[in-house]
Scaffold this motif. Structure first.
Motif, short mmCIF file in Angstrom:
data_model
loop_
_atom_site.label_atom_id
_atom_site.label_comp_id
_atom_site.label_asym_id
_atom_site.label_seq_id
_atom_site.Cartn_x
_atom_site.Cartn_y
_atom_site.Cartn_z
N VAL A 224 -12.91 52.99 -23.04
CA VAL A 224 -12.92 54.14 -22.12
C VAL A 224 -14.07 53.97 -21.14
O VAL A 224 -15.19 53.67 -21.54
CB VAL A 224 -13.07 55.47 -22.89
N GLY A 225 -13.74 54.16 -19.86
CA GLY A 225 -14.77 54.02 -18.82
C GLY A 225 -15.02 55.35 -18.13
O GLY A 225 -14.21 56.28 -18.22
N LEU A 226 -16.17 55.43 -17.47
CA LEU A 226 -16.52 56.62 -16.69
C LEU A 226 -16.79 56.19 -15.25
O LEU A 226 -17.52 55.21 -15.02
CB LEU A 226 -17.78 57.30 -17.26
N SER A 227 -16.22 56.92 -14.32
CA SER A 227 -16.34 56.53 -12.92
C SER A 227 -17.76 56.72 -12.39
O SER A 227 -18.36 57.77 -12.56
CB SER A 227 -15.38 57.36 -12.06
N PRO A 228 -18.30 55.68 -11.73
CA PRO A 228 -19.60 55.83 -11.08
C PRO A 228 -19.47 56.43 -9.67
O PRO A 228 -20.48 56.67 -9.02
CB PRO A 228 -20.10 54.37 -10.99
N ILE A 229 -18.23 56.63 -9.26
CA ILE A 229 -17.95 57.17 -7.92
C ILE A 229 -17.42 58.60 -8.07
O ILE A 229 -16.49 58.84 -8.85
CB ILE A 229 -16.89 56.32 -7.18
N ILE A 230 -18.02 59.50 -7.34
CA ILE A 230 -17.54 60.90 -7.36
C ILE A 230 -17.25 61.32 -5.91
O ILE A 230 -18.10 61.14 -5.03
CB ILE A 230 -18.59 61.85 -7.98
N GLY A 231 -16.04 61.78 -5.70
CA GLY A 231 -15.71 62.27 -4.37
C GLY A 231 -15.90 61.21 -3.29
O GLY A 231 -16.35 61.51 -2.19
N GLY A 232 -15.63 59.96 -3.62
CA GLY A 232 -15.66 58.92 -2.60
C GLY A 232 -17.02 58.29 -2.35
O GLY A 232 -17.17 57.43 -1.49
N SER A 233 -18.05 58.73 -3.11
CA SER A 233 -19.33 58.02 -2.90
C SER A 233 -20.04 57.83 -4.25
O SER A 233 -19.83 58.61 -5.20
CB SER A 233 -20.21 58.80 -1.93
N PRO A 234 -20.88 56.81 -4.32
CA PRO A 234 -21.59 56.56 -5.58
C PRO A 234 -22.57 57.70 -5.87
O PRO A 234 -23.15 58.25 -4.94
CB PRO A 234 -22.31 55.24 -5.35
N VAL A 235 -22.70 58.02 -7.15
CA VAL A 235 -23.63 59.09 -7.52
C VAL A 235 -25.05 58.68 -7.16
O VAL A 235 -25.86 59.46 -6.68
CB VAL A 235 -23.52 59.39 -9.03
#
Ligand code: FO1
Length: 308
Positions: A224-235
Protein backbone atom coordinates in the motif's frame (compact mmCIF):
# COMPACT_ATOMS: atom_id res chain seq x y z
CA UNK A 1 2.98 -7.61 12.90
CA UNK A 2 5.98 -7.17 10.57
CA UNK A 3 5.92 -3.97 8.54
CA UNK A 4 8.46 -3.05 5.87
CA UNK A 5 8.62 0.46 4.41
CA UNK A 6 10.69 1.67 1.46
CA UNK A 7 11.58 5.24 2.37
CA UNK A 8 13.49 8.31 1.32
CA UNK A 9 14.09 11.37 3.40
CA UNK A 10 11.86 13.93 5.02
CA UNK A 11 8.33 12.82 4.06
CA UNK A 12 9.10 9.16 4.49
CA UNK A 13 10.73 9.62 7.87
CA UNK A 14 7.86 11.73 9.17
CA UNK A 15 5.33 9.12 8.04
CA UNK A 16 7.27 6.37 9.80
CA UNK A 17 6.86 8.24 13.09
CA UNK A 18 3.12 7.86 12.51
CA UNK A 19 3.51 4.14 11.85
CA UNK A 20 5.37 3.71 15.15
CA UNK A 21 2.74 5.76 16.97
CA UNK A 22 -0.11 3.73 15.43
CA UNK A 23 1.53 0.32 15.88
CA UNK A 24 4.09 0.54 18.70
CA UNK A 25 4.28 -3.26 18.99
CA UNK A 26 4.92 -3.84 15.29
CA UNK A 27 8.37 -4.81 14.04
CA UNK A 28 9.27 -2.08 11.54
CA UNK A 29 12.05 -2.44 8.98
CA UNK A 30 12.88 0.56 6.83
CA UNK A 31 14.67 0.00 3.52
CA UNK A 32 16.24 3.40 2.90
CA UNK A 33 17.23 5.07 -0.36
CA UNK A 34 20.97 5.57 -0.78
CA UNK A 35 20.90 7.17 -4.22
CA UNK A 36 21.15 10.62 -2.62
CA UNK A 37 24.41 9.65 -0.93
CA UNK A 38 27.50 11.63 -1.84
CA UNK A 39 31.15 11.95 -0.88
CA UNK A 40 32.18 15.49 0.08
CA UNK A 41 35.51 16.48 1.67
CA UNK A 42 36.33 12.76 1.66
CA UNK A 43 33.33 12.01 3.90
CA UNK A 44 30.53 9.62 2.98
CA UNK A 45 27.22 11.43 3.48
CA UNK A 46 23.90 9.50 3.49
CA UNK A 47 21.09 12.08 3.68
CA UNK A 48 18.12 9.70 3.70
CA UNK A 49 19.61 7.20 6.17
CA UNK A 50 20.50 10.11 8.47
CA UNK A 51 17.08 11.76 8.09
CA UNK A 52 15.26 8.52 9.01
CA UNK A 53 17.72 7.79 11.85
CA UNK A 54 17.51 11.29 13.32
CA UNK A 55 13.72 11.55 12.89
CA UNK A 56 12.92 8.20 14.54
CA UNK A 57 15.76 8.69 17.05
CA UNK A 58 14.62 12.14 18.17
CA UNK A 59 17.58 14.14 16.89
CA UNK A 60 16.06 15.74 13.80
CA UNK A 61 15.53 19.45 13.28
CA UNK A 62 11.76 19.34 12.88
CA UNK A 63 11.62 22.68 11.08
CA UNK A 64 14.05 21.76 8.32
CA UNK A 65 13.10 18.11 8.31
CA UNK A 66 16.75 17.17 7.82
CA UNK A 67 19.94 17.53 9.90
CA UNK A 68 20.24 17.94 13.63
CA UNK A 69 18.29 20.16 15.98
CA UNK A 70 20.30 22.83 17.88
CA UNK A 71 22.67 22.81 14.91
CA UNK A 72 25.47 25.29 14.18
CA UNK A 73 27.23 25.98 10.90
CA UNK A 74 30.80 27.00 11.83
CA UNK A 75 32.48 24.45 9.57
CA UNK A 76 30.21 25.41 6.64
CA UNK A 77 30.95 29.11 7.12
CA UNK A 78 34.69 28.47 7.36
CA UNK A 79 34.57 26.40 4.17
CA UNK A 80 32.73 29.24 2.44
CA UNK A 81 35.42 31.65 3.65
CA UNK A 82 37.98 29.42 1.94
CA UNK A 83 35.92 29.52 -1.24
CA UNK A 84 35.23 25.81 -1.18
CA UNK A 85 33.17 24.97 -4.30
CA UNK A 86 30.94 22.67 -2.24
CA UNK A 87 30.20 25.16 0.53
CA UNK A 88 26.60 25.17 -0.76
CA UNK A 89 26.02 21.83 0.99
CA UNK A 90 24.36 22.23 4.41
CA UNK A 91 27.12 20.74 6.52
CA UNK A 92 26.02 21.16 10.13
CA UNK A 93 28.63 20.90 12.91
CA UNK A 94 26.69 18.22 14.80
CA UNK A 95 25.77 16.42 11.56
CA UNK A 96 29.46 16.51 10.61
CA UNK A 97 30.21 14.05 13.42
CA UNK A 98 27.86 11.51 11.79
CA UNK A 99 29.70 11.82 8.47
CA UNK A 100 33.07 11.57 10.24
CA UNK A 101 32.04 8.51 12.28
CA UNK A 102 30.48 6.79 9.27
CA UNK A 103 33.61 7.39 7.20
CA UNK A 104 35.86 6.25 10.07
CA UNK A 105 33.89 2.97 10.32
CA UNK A 106 33.88 2.43 6.55
CA UNK A 107 37.63 3.05 6.35
CA UNK A 108 37.90 0.38 9.04
CA UNK A 109 36.21 -2.05 6.65
CA UNK A 110 32.56 -1.97 7.70
CA UNK A 111 29.79 -2.07 5.09
CA UNK A 112 27.14 0.64 5.01
CA UNK A 113 24.71 -1.87 6.54
CA UNK A 114 27.10 -2.47 9.47
CA UNK A 115 27.85 1.25 9.84
CA UNK A 116 24.13 2.03 9.97
CA UNK A 117 23.67 -0.49 12.77
CA UNK A 118 26.50 1.10 14.77
CA UNK A 119 25.12 4.63 14.34
CA UNK A 120 21.63 3.38 15.30
CA UNK A 121 23.01 2.03 18.58
CA UNK A 122 23.24 5.68 19.64
CA UNK A 123 19.93 6.85 18.19
CA UNK A 124 17.71 3.81 18.97
CA UNK A 125 15.18 4.57 16.17
CA UNK A 126 12.90 1.72 17.28
CA UNK A 127 13.09 0.22 13.78
CA UNK A 128 15.62 -1.72 11.76
CA UNK A 129 17.23 0.61 9.24
CA UNK A 130 18.69 -1.06 6.17
CA UNK A 131 20.35 0.75 3.29
CA UNK A 132 18.76 -0.42 0.04
CA UNK A 133 22.21 -1.64 -1.03
CA UNK A 134 25.83 -1.71 0.17
CA UNK A 135 26.86 -1.04 -3.43
CA UNK A 136 27.58 2.64 -4.07
CA UNK A 137 24.98 4.13 -6.40
CA UNK A 138 24.34 7.83 -6.91
CA UNK A 139 21.49 9.71 -8.53
CA UNK A 140 22.76 12.08 -11.20
CA UNK A 141 20.67 14.66 -13.02
CA UNK A 142 21.37 15.72 -16.62
CA UNK A 143 20.49 19.33 -17.29
CA UNK A 144 20.71 21.51 -20.35
CA UNK A 145 22.39 24.77 -19.38
CA UNK A 146 22.26 27.22 -22.26
CA UNK A 147 22.54 24.56 -24.92
CA UNK A 148 25.24 22.47 -23.27
CA UNK A 149 24.24 19.27 -21.48
CA UNK A 150 25.80 18.56 -18.10
CA UNK A 151 25.35 15.82 -15.52
CA UNK A 152 25.52 16.70 -11.84
CA UNK A 153 24.98 14.89 -8.58
CA UNK A 154 21.38 15.03 -7.35
CA UNK A 155 22.43 16.98 -4.23
CA UNK A 156 23.96 19.72 -6.34
CA UNK A 157 20.81 19.97 -8.48
CA UNK A 158 18.54 19.78 -5.42
CA UNK A 159 20.42 22.09 -3.03
CA UNK A 160 22.61 24.41 -5.08
CA UNK A 161 20.11 24.85 -7.91
CA UNK A 162 16.89 24.15 -5.95
CA UNK A 163 15.88 21.79 -8.77
CA UNK A 164 15.31 24.92 -10.89
CA UNK A 165 17.35 23.65 -13.87
CA UNK A 166 15.01 21.52 -16.01
CA UNK A 167 16.19 17.94 -15.73
CA UNK A 168 16.52 16.10 -19.03
CA UNK A 169 17.10 12.79 -17.26
CA UNK A 170 17.59 11.36 -13.81
CA UNK A 171 19.92 8.36 -13.69
CA UNK A 172 21.15 6.08 -10.95
CA UNK A 173 24.86 5.62 -11.58
CA UNK A 174 26.53 2.48 -10.22
CA UNK A 175 29.60 0.58 -11.38
CA UNK A 176 28.63 -2.79 -9.94
CA UNK A 177 25.42 -4.80 -9.91
CA UNK A 178 22.96 -3.03 -7.63
CA UNK A 179 22.59 -5.90 -5.17
CA UNK A 180 20.23 -5.55 -2.19
CA UNK A 181 21.87 -5.07 1.18
CA UNK A 182 21.83 -8.17 3.42
CA UNK A 183 18.39 -8.64 4.94
CA UNK A 184 16.46 -6.46 2.50
CA UNK A 185 14.80 -9.20 0.45
CA UNK A 186 14.33 -11.38 3.54
CA UNK A 187 12.57 -8.54 5.37
CA UNK A 188 10.22 -7.99 2.42
CA UNK A 189 9.49 -11.71 2.12
CA UNK A 190 8.68 -11.99 5.85
CA UNK A 191 6.59 -8.81 5.96
CA UNK A 192 2.86 -8.88 6.69
CA UNK A 193 2.57 -5.60 4.80
CA UNK A 194 4.83 -3.34 2.75
CA UNK A 195 4.25 0.42 2.79
CA UNK A 196 5.39 3.03 0.29
CA UNK A 197 5.43 6.27 2.35
CA UNK A 198 4.85 9.68 0.72
CA UNK A 199 8.50 9.94 -0.31
CA UNK A 200 9.72 11.20 -3.66
CA UNK A 201 8.44 8.58 -6.14
CA UNK A 202 11.36 9.15 -8.51
CA UNK A 203 14.58 9.70 -6.56
CA UNK A 204 13.59 7.89 -3.36
CA UNK A 205 11.05 5.07 -3.88
CA UNK A 206 11.88 4.81 -7.59
CA UNK A 207 15.55 4.38 -6.75
CA UNK A 208 14.91 1.56 -4.28
CA UNK A 209 12.77 -0.22 -6.89
CA UNK A 210 15.85 -0.42 -9.13
CA UNK A 211 17.68 -2.64 -6.62
CA UNK A 212 17.92 -6.21 -7.92
CA UNK A 213 15.16 -8.45 -6.67
CA UNK A 214 13.12 -5.78 -4.92
CA UNK A 215 10.33 -5.47 -7.49
CA UNK A 216 10.01 -9.25 -7.68
CA UNK A 217 9.93 -9.58 -3.88
CA UNK A 218 7.20 -6.93 -3.68
CA UNK A 219 5.00 -8.72 -6.24
CA UNK A 220 4.28 -11.45 -3.67
CA UNK A 221 3.29 -8.97 -0.93
CA UNK A 222 0.40 -6.72 0.07
CA UNK A 223 1.74 -3.28 -0.88
CA UNK A 224 0.00 0.00 0.00
CA UNK A 225 1.33 3.40 -0.99
CA UNK A 226 0.51 6.95 0.04
CA UNK A 227 0.52 9.78 -2.45
CA UNK A 228 3.19 12.47 -1.98
CA UNK A 229 1.15 14.72 -4.27
CA UNK A 230 -1.96 16.49 -3.01
CA UNK A 231 -4.14 18.54 -5.30
CA UNK A 232 -1.58 18.53 -8.09
CA UNK A 233 1.46 19.64 -6.13
CA UNK A 234 4.00 18.00 -3.82
CA UNK A 235 3.34 18.47 -0.13
CA UNK A 236 7.00 19.30 0.40
CA UNK A 237 10.19 19.20 -1.60
CA UNK A 238 10.29 19.29 -5.34
CA UNK A 239 8.94 15.93 -6.47
CA UNK A 240 7.17 17.74 -9.31
CA UNK A 241 10.51 18.63 -10.88
CA UNK A 242 11.50 14.95 -10.70
CA UNK A 243 8.17 13.67 -12.04
CA UNK A 244 8.35 16.07 -14.98
CA UNK A 245 11.84 14.77 -15.76
CA UNK A 246 10.47 11.25 -16.21
CA UNK A 247 7.32 12.37 -18.02
CA UNK A 248 4.85 11.64 -15.24
CA UNK A 249 2.11 14.14 -14.48
CA UNK A 250 2.22 15.65 -10.99
CA UNK A 251 -0.99 14.13 -9.66
CA UNK A 252 -1.97 11.51 -7.10
CA UNK A 253 -3.55 9.43 -9.85
CA UNK A 254 -0.49 9.60 -12.15
CA UNK A 255 1.90 8.59 -9.37
CA UNK A 256 -0.36 5.68 -8.41
CA UNK A 257 -0.39 4.55 -12.03
CA UNK A 258 3.38 5.06 -12.19
CA UNK A 259 3.83 2.53 -9.36
CA UNK A 260 1.43 0.39 -11.39
CA UNK A 261 1.26 -3.30 -10.70
CA UNK A 262 3.29 -3.03 -7.49
CA UNK A 263 0.32 -1.59 -5.59
CA UNK A 264 -2.63 -3.34 -4.00
CA UNK A 265 -3.84 -0.12 -2.40
CA UNK A 266 -3.23 3.59 -2.94
CA UNK A 267 -4.12 6.32 -0.42
CA UNK A 268 -4.85 9.74 -1.85
CA UNK A 269 -5.87 12.91 -0.07
CA UNK A 270 -9.54 13.83 0.05
CA UNK A 271 -8.69 16.56 -2.48
CA UNK A 272 -7.96 13.80 -5.00
CA UNK A 273 -10.90 11.56 -4.14
CA UNK A 274 -11.72 10.87 -7.80
CA UNK A 275 -8.36 9.27 -8.57
CA UNK A 276 -8.58 5.95 -10.41
CA UNK A 277 -5.69 3.48 -10.63
CA UNK A 278 -6.66 0.38 -12.64
CA UNK A 279 -6.40 -2.81 -10.57
CA UNK A 280 -5.65 -0.90 -7.37
CA UNK A 281 -8.02 -0.08 -4.52
CA UNK A 282 -7.91 3.69 -4.00
CA UNK A 283 -9.10 5.35 -0.81
CA UNK A 284 -9.22 9.05 -0.01
CA UNK A 285 -8.18 10.17 3.48
CA UNK A 286 -6.54 13.36 4.83
CA UNK A 287 -2.85 13.07 3.96
CA UNK A 288 -1.39 16.22 5.52
CA UNK A 289 1.03 15.14 8.29
CA UNK A 290 0.12 18.14 10.45
CA UNK A 291 0.98 16.37 13.71
CA UNK A 292 1.78 12.92 15.04
CA UNK A 293 -1.89 11.99 15.52
CA UNK A 294 -2.79 12.95 11.94
CA UNK A 295 0.19 10.97 10.70
CA UNK A 296 -0.80 7.97 12.83
CA UNK A 297 -4.29 8.13 11.31
CA UNK A 298 -2.70 7.94 7.84
CA UNK A 299 -0.70 4.92 8.96
CA UNK A 300 -3.83 3.24 10.34
CA UNK A 301 -5.66 3.93 7.06
CA UNK A 302 -2.78 2.39 5.09
CA UNK A 303 -2.63 -0.71 7.30
CA UNK A 304 -6.42 -1.04 7.15
CA UNK A 305 -6.34 -0.81 3.36
CA UNK A 306 -3.65 -3.49 3.36
CA UNK A 307 -5.96 -5.66 5.42
CA UNK A 308 -3.19 -5.92 8.02
N1 FO1 B 1 18.51 19.91 1.93
C1 FO1 B 1 18.58 21.21 1.53
O1 FO1 B 1 17.61 21.71 0.96
N2 FO1 B 1 19.70 21.97 1.74
C2 FO1 B 1 20.80 21.47 2.33
O2 FO1 B 1 21.80 22.19 2.51
C3 FO1 B 1 20.76 20.12 2.80
C4 FO1 B 1 21.85 19.54 3.47
C5 FO1 B 1 21.70 18.24 4.01
C6 FO1 B 1 22.70 17.70 4.82
C7 FO1 B 1 22.53 16.44 5.37
C8 FO1 B 1 21.36 15.72 5.15
O3 FO1 B 1 21.18 14.52 5.73
C9 FO1 B 1 20.34 16.25 4.35
C10 FO1 B 1 20.51 17.52 3.78
N3 FO1 B 1 19.50 18.09 3.00
C11 FO1 B 1 19.58 19.38 2.57
C12 FO1 B 1 18.32 17.32 2.63
C13 FO1 B 1 18.67 16.40 1.49
O4 FO1 B 1 19.33 17.05 0.46
C14 FO1 B 1 17.35 15.80 0.98
O5 FO1 B 1 16.53 15.59 2.06
C15 FO1 B 1 17.49 14.44 0.41
O6 FO1 B 1 18.66 14.22 -0.22
C16 FO1 B 1 16.29 14.29 -0.51
O7 FO1 B 1 15.35 13.54 0.16
Amino acid sequence: MRIVALAGGIGGARFLQGVQHAEPAAHLTVVVNTGDDTTLYGLRICPDLDTVMYTLGGGIDTERGWGRQDESWQAKEELAAYGSPTAWFGLGDRDLATHLRRTQLMLGGKTLTEVTQVLCERWQPGATLLPMSDVQAETHVTVNEGGSRRAMHFQEWWIKHRASLPAESITLVHHNDLLPAPGVLEAIERADVVLLPPSNPVVSIGTILQVEGVREALKAKRVVGLSPIIGGSPVRGMADACLTAIGVETSAEAVGRHYGDLLDGWLVDTADAGAVVPGVEVRAVPLYMTDIEATAEMARAALDLAGA
